[in-house]
Design a protein around this motif. Structure first.
Motif, PDB file in Angstrom:
ATOM      1  N   ARG A 180     -14.688  30.403  10.332  1.00 24.74           N
ATOM      2  CA  ARG A 180     -13.281  30.299  10.341  1.00 24.74           C
ATOM      3  C   ARG A 180     -13.208  29.699  11.945  1.00 24.74           C
ATOM      4  O   ARG A 180     -13.800  28.976  12.280  1.00 24.74           O
ATOM      5  N   SER A 181     -12.366  30.035  12.589  1.00 21.94           N
ATOM      6  CA  SER A 181     -12.024  29.514  14.071  1.00 21.94           C
ATOM      7  C   SER A 181     -12.757  30.538  14.977  1.00 21.94           C
ATOM      8  O   SER A 181     -12.935  29.995  16.150  1.00 21.94           O
TER       9      SER A 181
ATOM     10  N   ARG B 158     -15.840  25.018   6.934  1.00 27.66           N
ATOM     11  CA  ARG B 158     -14.874  25.498   7.672  1.00 27.66           C
ATOM     12  C   ARG B 158     -13.628  26.009   6.889  1.00 27.66           C
ATOM     13  O   ARG B 158     -12.978  25.199   6.308  1.00 27.66           O
ATOM     14  N   ALA B 159     -13.440  27.209   6.758  1.00 27.52           N
ATOM     15  CA  ALA B 159     -12.431  27.650   5.831  1.00 27.52           C
ATOM     16  C   ALA B 159     -11.005  27.817   6.618  1.00 27.52           C
ATOM     17  O   ALA B 159     -10.629  28.638   7.287  1.00 27.52           O
ATOM     18  N   GLY B 160     -10.461  26.352   6.760  1.00 31.28           N
ATOM     19  CA  GLY B 160      -9.213  26.386   7.348  1.00 31.28           C
ATOM     20  C   GLY B 160      -9.349  24.936   7.791  1.00 31.28           C
ATOM     21  O   GLY B 160     -10.101  24.068   7.248  1.00 31.28           O
ATOM     22  N   VAL B 161      -8.415  24.690   8.921  1.00 29.21           N
ATOM     23  CA  VAL B 161      -8.371  23.040   9.076  1.00 29.21           C
ATOM     24  C   VAL B 161      -9.023  22.663  10.474  1.00 29.21           C
ATOM     25  O   VAL B 161     -10.053  21.701  10.538  1.00 29.21           O
ATOM     26  N   GLY B 162      -8.674  23.222  11.574  1.00 28.99           N
ATOM     27  CA  GLY B 162      -9.282  22.918  12.842  1.00 28.99           C
ATOM     28  C   GLY B 162     -10.718  23.190  13.115  1.00 28.99           C
ATOM     29  O   GLY B 162     -11.382  23.887  12.574  1.00 28.99           O
TER      30      GLY B 162
ATOM     31  N   ASN C  54      -3.846  26.270   4.216  1.00 29.41           N
ATOM     32  CA  ASN C  54      -2.897  27.030   4.977  1.00 29.41           C
ATOM     33  C   ASN C  54      -1.827  26.461   5.561  1.00 29.41           C
ATOM     34  O   ASN C  54      -1.041  26.809   6.341  1.00 29.41           O
TER      35      ASN C  54
ATOM     36  N   ARG D  56      -3.159  24.733  18.618  1.00 30.06           N
ATOM     37  CA  ARG D  56      -4.436  25.058  19.327  1.00 30.06           C
ATOM     38  C   ARG D  56      -4.236  25.353  20.703  1.00 30.06           C
ATOM     39  O   ARG D  56      -3.366  24.515  21.358  1.00 30.06           O
TER      40      ARG D  56
ATOM     41  N   HIS E 262      -3.061  34.477  16.795  1.00 33.20           N
ATOM     42  CA  HIS E 262      -3.550  33.396  16.019  1.00 33.20           C
ATOM     43  C   HIS E 262      -3.258  33.682  14.577  1.00 33.20           C
ATOM     44  O   HIS E 262      -4.335  33.867  13.799  1.00 33.20           O
TER      45      HIS E 262
ATOM     46  N   ALA F 273      -2.333  31.038   9.924  1.00 30.08           N
ATOM     47  CA  ALA F 273      -3.110  30.927   8.525  1.00 30.08           C
ATOM     48  C   ALA F 273      -3.111  32.579   8.036  1.00 30.08           C
ATOM     49  O   ALA F 273      -3.913  32.647   6.806  1.00 30.08           O
TER      50      ALA F 273
ATOM     51  N   GLN G  98      -5.346  32.578   3.053  1.00 28.29           N
ATOM     52  CA  GLN G  98      -6.868  33.016   3.064  1.00 28.29           C
ATOM     53  C   GLN G  98      -7.375  32.904   1.567  1.00 28.29           C
ATOM     54  O   GLN G  98      -8.670  32.476   1.413  1.00 28.29           O
TER      55      GLN G  98
HETATM   56  C1  MLT Z   1      -7.017  26.493  11.105  1.00 21.81           C
HETATM   57  O1  MLT Z   1      -7.527  25.611  11.596  1.00 21.81           O
HETATM   58  O2  MLT Z   1      -7.156  26.486   9.835  1.00 21.81           O
HETATM   59  C2  MLT Z   1      -6.529  27.733  11.632  1.00 21.81           C
HETATM   60  O3  MLT Z   1      -6.744  27.999  13.112  1.00 21.81           O
HETATM   61  C3  MLT Z   1      -6.517  28.883  10.715  1.00 21.81           C
HETATM   62  C4  MLT Z   1      -7.768  30.003  10.978  1.00 21.81           C
HETATM   63  O4  MLT Z   1      -8.845  29.529  10.927  1.00 21.81           O
HETATM   64  O5  MLT Z   1      -7.616  30.889  10.589  1.00 21.81           O
END
Ligand code: MLT
Ligand code: NAD
Length: 524
Positions: free
Chosen positions: A51-52, A72-76, A99, A233, A280, A283, A289
């Motif tokens: 994740r992050s 990457r379980a998410g976006v960033g 998310n 971010r 943070h 999400a 999740q």
């Molecule tokens: C993301 O970029 O998806 C968020 O920062 C959420 C996360 O990683 O929990």
């Protein structure tokens, strides 16, 4: 067959783990690792899921000898060196939609908490105080909400903001003005958003372009008493600058879910009453999740078991319709590449790709990547991910030409490779099967499969007899044969599909015939 091994270094919902295990993968959940520790253990794994929290720098990627996917379980993706992964041919994929709702709702929650002083008022009441005057708030209705970044989360924030009766102004140079207007959002430039917003929120990725996008110069442009929300971010807003402008009173309040350094530890912003903060949490909902874990796990299984790759940030993304149309040309492109590489010796200096016919109306980046994979698969660890970078690294010039007419074919792909010599091969699909239809401009029709014998000869009698005798004596069967010449008696080409390979001695024997100049055996 050895089991696919997956390393998970940040918390991933159980449902995602279950999907991976049900697919027969071995999953190791080891918790957050430092880059040094990760570099030590990564070599045994095919997949890394983060994740992050986990940083995945070049040093880790270089040790991932078996690594095929970083998920990457998410976006960033700012915690992953995507460029290093691309060069190493590793797919980097995220789960970007899962998310969106949660991050947008957290943004709105923070905006409301700021407008109505909810965290401080809550603390005050719990301390036994009743300070109604002190916590006078601000209505959102009728106020201007400035949004930087109108992607998935920004768009959802805009929708909710409109529902609250806010005027929305937004800046996103990568989305067409028409699309933004269709969302009922006023299009302005960055300066315009900064000058007009009562509430300013960020929904952009952190990268070289957006690092410290907001500093002293930008704060100066803002309205007095502006509220800032950052649920994207840390690092997008210069924290020292924000601290100064809150202290000056220019910024009335800031709500921060993200920080340049996480956890923020002794960050001075946290000492100010005007700042509210969450760890943070954008999400952090059960739904988000569950969504990201499920989506990412399924994507990984599909990529490794069905070769269907979704949400890969370092592979061209094609819509279903385009993929359907070009599918056959992907394998044709790779076969042309493999074929050509065996017709030219030495380093390739230039590649010219010519596409003609209806195919030019489609995104052909994957066809290009397949040709490159075919050309270099024997000598490099090349795949569809790193193919464009490999060409760049080798300093090879690559040109692409698109033509509407494809001679007598619906579509034709011609690849020419050059060094001190020049060789070209054209291919098409005939009844959906790949065919080589030209070699150096000579028309032929050969199936690019198995062993092909290519003879450069003169158009003279006796050639086929000689080749047939040489091969027949050794019990080598000819499956099919095609001849190409430009004019009677001139240079020509003979292509034979053989049922098995032949050695150098047989090639030398064929070359003994005076009208045969050279012979190559190609294996596909
Ligand atoms: C993301 O970029 O998806 C968020 O920062 C959420 C996360 O990683 O929990
Ligand atoms: P997205 O890719 O859908 O949208 C990002 C938008 O930013 C795009 O439309 C892009 O065109 C725009 N953009 C890029 N550079 C820009 C610039 N310099 N100026 C203006 N616009 C620019 O991504 P998303 O799903 O909306 O997520 C946005 C970001 O939010 C992510 O990158 C991630 O870092 C962050 N995020 C945080 C949390 C959290 O827990 N706090 C949760 C999810 C996402």
């Amino acid at each position: 067959m050895e089991k696919i091994k997956v390393l998970v270094t940040d918390p991933l919902e159980e449902k995602g783990i279950e999907i991976l295990k049900n697919a027969g993968f071995k999953v190791d959940e080891v918790g957050k690792q430092s880059p040094e520790k990760l570099a030590e253990i990564i070599k045994d794994y095919d997949v890394l899921i983060v994740r992050s929290g986990t940083k995945v720098p070049k040093e880790v990627i270089e040790k991932g000898e078996k690594l095929k996917i970083i998920g990457r379980a998410g976006v960033g993706l700012d915690n992953i060196d995507v460029e290093a992964a691309t060069l190493a041919g590793i797919v980097v994929m995220n789960a970007p939609e899962g998310n969106t709702i949660s991050a947008a709702e957290h943004t709105i929650a923070l905006m409301m908490a700021l407008a109505r002083n909810i965290p401080s008022a809550n603390n005050s009441v719990k301390e036994g105080k009743w300070e109604r005057k002190k916590f006078m708030g601000t209505e959102l209705y009728g106020k201007t909400l400035g949004i930087i970044g109108l992607g998935r989360i920004g768009k959802r924030v805009a929708e909710i903001g409109k529902g609250l009766g806010m005027k929305i102004v937004a800046y996103d140079p990568y989305i067409s003005e028409e699309v933004i207007r269709n969302m009922g959002v006023a299009v302005v430039n960055l300066e315009g958003v900064l000058k007009q917003a009562d509430f300013l929120t960020f929904h952009i990725p952190l990268n070289d372009e957006t690092y410290h996008l907001i500093g002293d110069r930008e704060f100066e442009m803002m309205k007095d008493g502006v509220f800032i929300i950052n649920c994207a971010r840390g690092g997008i807003i210069d924290e020292e600058s924000l601290l100064r402008y809150i202290k000056k009173g220019k910024v009335k309040g800031a709500a921060l879910d993200v920080f340049e350094k996480e956890p923020p530890e002794k960050n001075l912003l946290l000492q100010l009453d005007q700042v509210i903060a969450t760890p943070h949490l954008g999400a952090s909902t059960k739904e988000a999740q569950m969504n990201v874990a499920q989506q990412l796990a399924q994507q990984i299984v599909d990529a490794l078991q069905k070769r269907i790759v979704k949400n890969a940030v370092n592979l061209p993304a094609l819509d279903e319709k385009s993929l359907e149309y070009i599918r056959g040309y992907l394998s044709l492109g790779e076969k042309i590449g493999i074929f050509l590489r065996q017709l030219i010796d030495g380093e390739i200096k230039e590649i010219v790709l010519e596409y003609s016919g209806e195919i030019i109306n489609y995104d052909l980046s994957l066809v290009r990547a397949n040709v490159i994979v075919g050309l270099f698969s024997e000598e490099e660890n090349v795949n569809l991910v790193n193919a464009p970078l490999i060409v760049k690294e080798k300093g090879i010039k690559l040109r692409e030409i698109r033509k509407e007419k494809a001679d007598e074919f619906t579509n034709l792909i011609t690849v020419e490779v050059k060094n001190s010599k020049k060789v070209s091969v054209s291919g098409t699909l005939i009844r959906e099967e790949p065919r080589i239809v030209k070699i150096d401009g000579f028309s032929v029709e050969a199936v690019p499969k198995g062993y092909l014998l290519i003879c450069y000869n003169e158009d003279k009698p006796g050639i086929m007899g000689h080749i047939g005798t040489v091969l027949g004596k050794r019990g080598i069967n000819i499956a099919s044969m095609t001849l190409g010449r430009k004019k009677k008696g001139g240079p020509a080409i003979t292509v034979l599909n053989l049922d098995q390979g032949i050695d150098k001695e047989v090639i030398n024997k064929i070359e003994e015939f005076p009208a045969i100049h050279s012979v190559r055996l190609v294996r596909i």
